[in-house]
Motif scaffolding. Structure first.
Motif, PDB file in Angstrom:
ATOM      1  N   ILE A  27       0.849  -1.178   0.000  1.00 58.84           N
ATOM      2  CA  ILE A  27       0.000   0.000   0.000  1.00 58.84           C
ATOM      3  C   ILE A  27       0.886   1.231   0.000  1.00 58.84           C
ATOM      4  O   ILE A  27       2.057   1.170   0.332  1.00 58.84           O
ATOM      5  CB  ILE A  27      -0.928   0.020   1.232  1.00 58.84           C
ATOM      6  CG1 ILE A  27      -0.085  -0.086   2.516  1.00 58.84           C
ATOM      7  CG2 ILE A  27      -1.961  -1.093   1.170  1.00 58.84           C
ATOM      8  CD1 ILE A  27      -0.871   0.091   3.780  1.00 58.84           C
ATOM      9  N   ASN A  28       0.305   2.363  -0.394  1.00 58.53           N
ATOM     10  CA  ASN A  28       1.065   3.613  -0.443  1.00 58.53           C
ATOM     11  C   ASN A  28       0.692   4.575   0.673  1.00 58.53           C
ATOM     12  O   ASN A  28       1.503   5.409   1.065  1.00 58.53           O
ATOM     13  CB  ASN A  28       0.862   4.298  -1.797  1.00 58.53           C
ATOM     14  CG  ASN A  28       1.468   3.503  -2.934  1.00 58.53           C
ATOM     15  OD1 ASN A  28       2.557   2.938  -2.791  1.00 58.53           O
ATOM     16  ND2 ASN A  28       0.793   3.437  -4.062  1.00 58.53           N
ATOM     17  N   THR A  29      -0.547   4.492   1.162  1.00 58.93           N
ATOM     18  CA  THR A  29      -0.983   5.353   2.255  1.00 58.93           C
ATOM     19  C   THR A  29      -1.842   4.545   3.221  1.00 58.93           C
ATOM     20  O   THR A  29      -2.403   3.509   2.850  1.00 58.93           O
ATOM     21  CB  THR A  29      -1.810   6.558   1.749  1.00 58.93           C
ATOM     22  OG1 THR A  29      -2.997   6.084   1.114  1.00 58.93           O
ATOM     23  CG2 THR A  29      -0.995   7.425   0.797  1.00 58.93           C
ATOM     24  N   VAL A  30      -1.956   5.043   4.455  1.00 64.03           N
ATOM     25  CA  VAL A  30      -2.784   4.409   5.476  1.00 64.03           C
ATOM     26  C   VAL A  30      -3.793   5.425   5.993  1.00 64.03           C
ATOM     27  O   VAL A  30      -3.410   6.511   6.448  1.00 64.03           O
ATOM     28  CB  VAL A  30      -1.939   3.868   6.642  1.00 64.03           C
ATOM     29  CG1 VAL A  30      -2.839   3.391   7.778  1.00 64.03           C
ATOM     30  CG2 VAL A  30      -1.038   2.741   6.179  1.00 64.03           C
ATOM     31  N   ARG A  31      -5.068   5.075   5.912  1.00 65.10           N
ATOM     32  CA  ARG A  31      -6.129   5.875   6.524  1.00 65.10           C
ATOM     33  C   ARG A  31      -6.635   5.113   7.735  1.00 65.10           C
ATOM     34  O   ARG A  31      -6.969   3.932   7.658  1.00 65.10           O
ATOM     35  CB  ARG A  31      -7.285   6.118   5.536  1.00 65.10           C
ATOM     36  CG  ARG A  31      -8.449   6.893   6.150  1.00 65.10           C
ATOM     37  CD  ARG A  31      -9.636   6.961   5.197  1.00 65.10           C
ATOM     38  NE  ARG A  31      -9.355   7.802   4.052  1.00 65.10           N
ATOM     39  CZ  ARG A  31      -9.495   9.132   4.054  1.00 65.10           C
ATOM     40  NH1 ARG A  31      -9.912   9.744   5.148  1.00 65.10           N
ATOM     41  NH2 ARG A  31      -9.232   9.832   2.980  1.00 65.10           N
ATOM     42  N   LEU A  32      -6.704   5.799   8.877  1.00 62.65           N
ATOM     43  CA  LEU A  32      -7.069   5.138  10.120  1.00 62.65           C
ATOM     44  C   LEU A  32      -8.544   5.256  10.456  1.00 62.65           C
ATOM     45  O   LEU A  32      -9.058   4.474  11.248  1.00 62.65           O
ATOM     46  CB  LEU A  32      -6.222   5.711  11.268  1.00 62.65           C
ATOM     47  CG  LEU A  32      -4.708   5.510  11.098  1.00 62.65           C
ATOM     48  CD1 LEU A  32      -3.950   6.205  12.208  1.00 62.65           C
ATOM     49  CD2 LEU A  32      -4.364   4.028  11.065  1.00 62.65           C
ATOM     50  N   SER A  33      -9.246   6.227   9.873  1.00 63.81           N
ATOM     51  CA  SER A  33     -10.671   6.392  10.137  1.00 63.81           C
ATOM     52  C   SER A  33     -11.305   7.161   8.990  1.00 63.81           C
ATOM     53  O   SER A  33     -10.662   8.020   8.361  1.00 63.81           O
ATOM     54  CB  SER A  33     -10.896   7.154  11.448  1.00 63.81           C
ATOM     55  OG  SER A  33     -12.248   7.534  11.598  1.00 63.81           O
ATOM     56  N   ASP A  34     -12.572   6.865   8.743  1.00 60.27           N
ATOM     57  CA  ASP A  34     -13.309   7.613   7.721  1.00 60.27           C
ATOM     58  C   ASP A  34     -13.451   9.080   8.094  1.00 60.27           C
ATOM     59  O   ASP A  34     -13.698   9.925   7.236  1.00 60.27           O
ATOM     60  CB  ASP A  34     -14.700   7.003   7.519  1.00 60.27           C
ATOM     61  CG  ASP A  34     -14.645   5.626   6.872  1.00 60.27           C
ATOM     62  OD1 ASP A  34     -13.613   5.326   6.230  1.00 60.27           O
ATOM     63  OD2 ASP A  34     -15.615   4.863   7.023  1.00 60.27           O
ATOM     64  N   ARG A  35     -13.301   9.402   9.387  1.00 55.11           N
ATOM     65  CA  ARG A  35     -13.418  10.791   9.846  1.00 55.11           C
ATOM     66  C   ARG A  35     -12.149  11.594   9.580  1.00 55.11           C
ATOM     67  O   ARG A  35     -12.160  12.831   9.661  1.00 55.11           O
ATOM     68  CB  ARG A  35     -13.717  10.824  11.343  1.00 55.11           C
ATOM     69  CG  ARG A  35     -15.093  10.302  11.725  1.00 55.11           C
ATOM     70  CD  ARG A  35     -15.297  10.423  13.222  1.00 55.11           C
ATOM     71  NE  ARG A  35     -15.104  11.791  13.683  1.00 55.11           N
ATOM     72  CZ  ARG A  35     -15.025  12.152  14.969  1.00 55.11           C
ATOM     73  NH1 ARG A  35     -15.093  11.221  15.909  1.00 55.11           N
ATOM     74  NH2 ARG A  35     -14.856  13.415  15.307  1.00 55.11           N
ATOM     75  N   ASN A  49      -9.069  13.559   7.875  1.00 51.07           N
ATOM     76  CA  ASN A  49      -8.833  14.335   6.652  1.00 51.07           C
ATOM     77  C   ASN A  49      -7.356  14.340   6.272  1.00 51.07           C
ATOM     78  O   ASN A  49      -6.899  15.170   5.500  1.00 51.07           O
ATOM     79  CB  ASN A  49      -9.373  15.762   6.765  1.00 51.07           C
ATOM     80  CG  ASN A  49      -8.928  16.487   8.034  1.00 51.07           C
ATOM     81  OD1 ASN A  49      -8.067  16.010   8.756  1.00 51.07           O
ATOM     82  ND2 ASN A  49      -9.531  17.645   8.288  1.00 51.07           N
ATOM     83  N   VAL A  50      -6.601  13.385   6.836  1.00 52.41           N
ATOM     84  CA  VAL A  50      -5.229  13.135   6.415  1.00 52.41           C
ATOM     85  C   VAL A  50      -5.010  11.622   6.356  1.00 52.41           C
ATOM     86  O   VAL A  50      -5.693  10.862   7.040  1.00 52.41           O
ATOM     87  CB  VAL A  50      -4.183  13.761   7.373  1.00 52.41           C
ATOM     88  CG1 VAL A  50      -4.246  15.275   7.353  1.00 52.41           C
ATOM     89  CG2 VAL A  50      -4.338  13.215   8.790  1.00 52.41           C
ATOM     90  N   VAL A  51      -4.065  11.215   5.522  1.00 57.64           N
ATOM     91  CA  VAL A  51      -3.588   9.834   5.514  1.00 57.64           C
ATOM     92  C   VAL A  51      -2.075   9.878   5.660  1.00 57.64           C
ATOM     93  O   VAL A  51      -1.454  10.936   5.508  1.00 57.64           O
ATOM     94  CB  VAL A  51      -3.988   9.087   4.221  1.00 57.64           C
ATOM     95  CG1 VAL A  51      -5.492   8.932   4.133  1.00 57.64           C
ATOM     96  CG2 VAL A  51      -3.439   9.807   2.977  1.00 57.64           C
ATOM     97  N   THR A  52      -1.479   8.728   5.959  1.00 59.87           N
ATOM     98  CA  THR A  52      -0.041   8.656   6.191  1.00 59.87           C
ATOM     99  C   THR A  52       0.628   7.923   5.046  1.00 59.87           C
ATOM    100  O   THR A  52       0.164   6.850   4.622  1.00 59.87           O
ATOM    101  CB  THR A  52       0.259   7.929   7.519  1.00 59.87           C
ATOM    102  OG1 THR A  52      -0.427   8.608   8.582  1.00 59.87           O
ATOM    103  CG2 THR A  52       1.744   7.920   7.810  1.00 59.87           C
TER     104      THR A  52
END
Length: 501
Positions: A6-14, A16-19
């Protein structure tokens, strides 16, 4: 489970940033500029003053208008003191009891506690006796201990205070509790306490205050009474030599995992600490609590902004209010010293992708797992509750771990993202790497690679089980990598609070 690659990680649908899992070039994943590995990228336009969310929580506020695809970091993210709503006991997830308890081979002590190691500790009441203590401990080489296979070593615990301090202040109380806690730690089979004689931290006062009973396993002496450094070292060696055959009589026996008390630490954190290593440790803590064991979270500045998540797990209003009282003390303490709670993230933390203390705390608190918070303790105070508990301490790792060991912890787990060369005595440290790149680079220092969650698609639960199993092995005598390298002789750092006069 995260599916690799994967290229980014989103931790929650809430959020407004990903890692970014790797460095992103302009145009990749919608980036409009270079995004360093482990750093955040805006997934929507964020207006100046609006909240930035990660972990479904606020980690800061936009200092300027931030366009979608931009790098979100210290240059455009502001910190504000939090004003959270603190619900008490609204998120209670008790551990499920196990049908068959796990066991390890430990040292059962006369007071009912169980050690994972069997050290003779040379404790100093004051810095003035540190050289004597070091010389005494250095005498007992591996060759001299060869006839005592049940003794893990003779270790000196020296510090830089003990005098020029008030005899009734916070700093004095902290040091007394720390020295007493090390003397009574279940990983210690014998104690020699060395002082100068004229210091504020009088050994006799410590014995009187905490009921330490002189005997074959507890000896004390002062340089001034003995007649100087050389005579003190010679006498100290004789006292330890007399202690060795007694401590060597202790044998490992089968003990339940409920006798484990693990200090939960993180240091040199990066963006992945709160995504891989800390949640994995949290799952290991849940497994331990299910066995009836204890996990001790600390570093009060590093739960600031996440304390509402812990009060929601508090087993009583009293526990929740004690935690909030610590937060209030720290806010006043930093204000008096013209500091800010946001001073905690280090340059290394920020280089690794972290920004505000809010973001760091939300990741750090994950080490505590999901079970109820059963107790809140002062620095170096003896932990008496089982399950998940909290102990007050600074975020400075050596001082924090020192307090946790004094509180009774017989193991330490330490997560790191940047890479930390840390170890501890008498309670050994297991090191958990948050990312595979650092684990590979520092493989001689890291015991567990939680970076597999990103690079191999391992689950948090899988790595958590690996950590828990490693605790059982280490508790039975298996060496951690930091222990094998001899770390722990210089990591005894009592928290020094108050006026030095």
């Amino acid at each position: 489970m995260i599916t690799a690659p994967i290229n980014t990680v989103r931790l929650s649908d809430r959020d407004n940033v990903v890692t970014a899992v790797r460095a992103l070039q302009t145009g990749e994943e919608g980036a409009i500029e270079l995004i360093p590995r482990g750093h955040k990228i805006a997934t929507a336009d964020i207006s100046k003053g609006d909240a930035v969310h990660k972990y479904a929580q606020i980690i800061g506020y936009a200092a300027v208008d931030i366009a979608k695809g931009s790098h979100v970091h210290v240059h455009n993210l502001d910190f504000r003191n939090v004003d959270q709503e603190h619900a008490f006991g609204t998120n209670m997830l008790p551990a499920t009891p196990v049908a068959k308890p796990d066991t390890f081979m430990g040292y059962k002590r006369a007071n009912g506690r169980v050690g994972t190691r069997n050290f003779i500790a040379v404790l100093t009441s004051v810095n003035c006796s540190a050289t004597a203590a070091k010389m005494i401990a250095a005498h007992f080489t591996d060759e001299k201990l060869a006839d005592y296979p049940n003794v893990d070593g003779v270790a000196a615990f020296c510090h830089g205070t003990g005098c020029a301090m008030g005899g009734d202040g916070t700093g004095f109380e902290f040091l007394q509790r720390t020295l007493w806690g090390y003397a009574k730690n279940p990983n210690v089979g014998g104690v020699l306490m060395a002082g100068l004689g004229c210091e504020m931290m009088q050994i006799d006062w410590l014995i009187e205050s905490y009921g330490l009973v002189p005997g074959p396993r507890f000896q004390s002496m002062n340089i001034q009474d003995v007649g100087g450094l050389r005579k003190t070292v010679e006498l100290g060696i004789k006292k330890v030599e007399a202690m060795l055959p007694i401590v060597n009589e202790d044998n490992r026996t089968e003990c339940p995992a409920s006798d484990l008390m693990v200090a939960l630490q993180c240091g040199g954190s990066d963006a992945w600490s709160g995504i891989t290593a800390n949640p994995a440790v949290g799952h290991a803590v849940d497994l331990l609590v299910a066995q009836g064991g204890t996990g001790v979270l600390a570093e009060t500045p590093e739960i600031y902004g996440a304390e509402h998540l812990l009060t929601a797990r508090a087993s009583s209003d009293d526990v929740a209010n004690k935690l909030l009282g610590l937060i209030d003390w720290w806010q006043e303490y930093t204000s008096i010293n013209k500091g800010s709670m946001d001073n905690n993230p280090s340059p290394g933390n920020k280089k690794g992708g972290l920004t505000t203390i809010l973001e760091k705390s939300l990741g750090a608190a994950a080490k505590g797992g999901t079970t109820p918070l059963n107790g809140v303790y002062k620095y170096a105070e003896t932990v008496t509750e089982r399950g998940f508990v909290f102990m007050d301490s600074p975020g400075y790792d050596p001082a924090s771990v020192t307090g946790q060991i004094a509180s009774g912890c017989n193991l330490v787990v330490f997560t790191t993202g940047r890479g930390s060369a840390f170890g501890s005595k008498p309670s050994p440290t297991l090191k958990v790497a948050s990312n595979t790149e650092m684990y590979t680079r520092m493989s001689e220092d890291m015991d567990v690679n939680a970076g597999r969650i990103l690079t191999e698609g391992a689950s948090v639960e899988e790595v958590g089980r690996e950590i828990y199993d490693a605790w059982l092995r280490m508790a039975s005598g298996g060496q951690s990598k930091s222990e094998a390298q001899g770390l722990g002789d210089y990591e005894f750092v009592p928290w020094n609070v108050g006026a030095v006069m």
